[in-house]
Motif scaffolding. Structure first.
Motif, PDB file in Angstrom:
ATOM      1  N   GLU A 261       0.797  -1.224   0.000  1.00 13.39           N
ATOM      2  CA  GLU A 261       0.000   0.000   0.000  1.00 13.39           C
ATOM      3  C   GLU A 261       0.832   1.278   0.000  1.00 13.39           C
ATOM      4  N   LEU A 262       2.035   1.201   0.567  1.00  7.27           N
ATOM      5  CA  LEU A 262       2.791   2.428   0.788  1.00  7.27           C
ATOM      6  C   LEU A 262       4.286   2.139   0.780  1.00  7.27           C
ATOM      7  N   ILE A 263       5.042   3.018   0.137  1.00  6.75           N
ATOM      8  CA  ILE A 263       6.503   3.004   0.190  1.00  6.75           C
ATOM      9  C   ILE A 263       6.952   4.280   0.874  1.00  6.75           C
ATOM     10  N   ILE A 264       7.620   4.135   2.015  1.00  2.00           N
ATOM     11  CA  ILE A 264       8.122   5.302   2.748  1.00  2.00           C
ATOM     12  C   ILE A 264       9.611   5.426   2.483  1.00  2.00           C
ATOM     13  N   LEU A 265      10.037   6.579   1.989  1.00  2.00           N
ATOM     14  CA  LEU A 265      11.447   6.837   1.733  1.00  2.00           C
ATOM     15  C   LEU A 265      12.030   7.615   2.914  1.00  2.00           C
ATOM     16  N   THR A 266      13.075   7.069   3.531  1.00  2.00           N
ATOM     17  CA  THR A 266      13.652   7.750   4.697  1.00  2.00           C
ATOM     18  C   THR A 266      14.416   9.006   4.309  1.00  2.00           C
ATOM     19  N   HIS A 267      14.842   9.090   3.051  1.00  2.00           N
ATOM     20  CA  HIS A 267      15.462  10.312   2.528  1.00  2.00           C
ATOM     21  C   HIS A 267      15.594  10.168   1.022  1.00  2.00           C
ATOM     22  N   CYS A 268      16.166  11.180   0.375  1.00  2.00           N
ATOM     23  CA  CYS A 268      16.086  11.288  -1.082  1.00  2.00           C
ATOM     24  C   CYS A 268      17.216  10.612  -1.836  1.00  2.00           C
ATOM     25  N   HIS A 269      18.155   9.947  -1.173  1.00  2.00           N
ATOM     26  CA  HIS A 269      19.330   9.431  -1.870  1.00  2.00           C
ATOM     27  C   HIS A 269      19.023   8.214  -2.735  1.00  2.00           C
ATOM     28  N   TYR A 270      19.722   8.163  -3.846  1.00  2.00           N
ATOM     29  CA  TYR A 270      19.486   7.205  -4.933  1.00  2.00           C
ATOM     30  C   TYR A 270      19.471   5.760  -4.465  1.00  2.00           C
ATOM     31  N   ASP A 271      20.375   5.386  -3.575  1.00  2.00           N
ATOM     32  CA  ASP A 271      20.456   3.984  -3.162  1.00  2.00           C
ATOM     33  C   ASP A 271      19.251   3.553  -2.336  1.00  2.00           C
ATOM     34  N   HIS A 272      18.432   4.505  -1.894  1.00  4.49           N
ATOM     35  CA  HIS A 272      17.206   4.209  -1.151  1.00  4.49           C
ATOM     36  C   HIS A 272      15.946   4.366  -2.011  1.00  4.49           C
TER      37      HIS A 272
ATOM     38  N   ASP B 122      12.824  16.824   1.542  1.00  4.96           N
ATOM     39  CA  ASP B 122      13.545  16.045   0.530  1.00  4.96           C
ATOM     40  C   ASP B 122      12.724  15.818  -0.730  1.00  4.96           C
ATOM     41  N   LEU B 123      11.556  16.432  -0.818  1.00  3.24           N
ATOM     42  CA  LEU B 123      10.688  16.219  -1.973  1.00  3.24           C
ATOM     43  C   LEU B 123      11.353  16.698  -3.256  1.00  3.24           C
ATOM     44  N   GLU B 124      11.982  17.848  -3.210  1.00  2.00           N
ATOM     45  CA  GLU B 124      12.661  18.377  -4.392  1.00  2.00           C
ATOM     46  C   GLU B 124      13.912  17.562  -4.716  1.00  2.00           C
TER      47      GLU B 124
END
Length: 213
Positions: free
Chosen positions: A47-58, A79-81
């Motif tokens: 249902e949901l993917i939570i990104l802990t921050h904007c870095h590519y490996d995540h 970190d949206l931008e």
């Protein structure tokens, strides 16, 4: 809370499937991660993917996982931008373009994210590694998903990337020392399920030593 730990390659972030419906971070290897997920769930149950921050490996695999599952993607506002910028996402360091994922759920400090079974994850804004880094705390099991803010063994995230805020890192880690943490699920490496508080305090101590505080 049921947590499944997925680590597809040595270069991907750790990926965690929570209660069969929420993914914390997405790594880079979408095909491998999807195959691992399908061992436990129907992909459309996600249902949901939570990104802990904007870095590519995540974040790199998030677009394909979201497209195939129908899951929403969330990230902290700060970190949206950065998630779609090749420098702020550090995708340039991996020789690739910025991730194509477009988060539609925006988090702020103190938000509570339902994860099923009447449980929730509390959003803790921990700038330092990136402007919008977050940790996620589940109080019943005393579990912390720490992204790249702290790691077991006294580790903490790098602060020399574009978009890092090293002047805020100590305050962010200090905030984590005030939580009651047993299980530490960090953004890289295997989970620690015994003495999360001790691990976080070790990171705080090491960070203070490095900063000469």
């Amino acid at each position: 809370m049921e947590v499944r730990y997925i680590c597809p390659t040595a270069y991907d972030s750790s990926v965690y499937l929570v209660n069969g419906k929420v993914l914390i971070d997405a790594g880079m290897s979408s095909d491998l991660i999807i195959r691992e997920l399908e061992k436990s769930i129907k992909l459309t149950d996600l249902e949901l993917i939570i990104l802990t921050h904007c870095h590519y490996d995540h974040t790199a695999a998030a677009a394909e996982i979201a497209e195939k599952s129908g899951a929403k993607v969330g990230i902290h506002r700060a970190d949206l931008e950065g998630v779609n910028d090749e420098y702020l996402s550090v995708s340039v360091l991996f020789g690739d373009r910025a991730p194509a994922v477009k988060p539609t759920v925006i988090y702020e400090e103190g938000d509570r994210i339902p994860i099923g079974n009447e449980e929730f994850l509390e959003v803790i804004h921990t700038p330092g590694h990136s402007k919008g880094s977050i940790c996620l705390y589940e109080p019943v099991s005393k579990s912390l998903f720490s992204g790249d803010t702290v790691f077991p063994g006294g580790g903490f995230g790098r602060m020399d990337f574009e978009g890092s805020e090293p002047e805020k890192m100590l305050g962010s880690v200090e905030k984590l020392t005030k939580l009651d943490v047993k299980n530490l699920y960090s953004g890289h490496g295997a989970p620690n399920d015994r003495d999360g508080n001790k691990q976080i305090m070790a990171s705080y101590t090491m960070l203070k030593m490095m900063m000469g505080v």
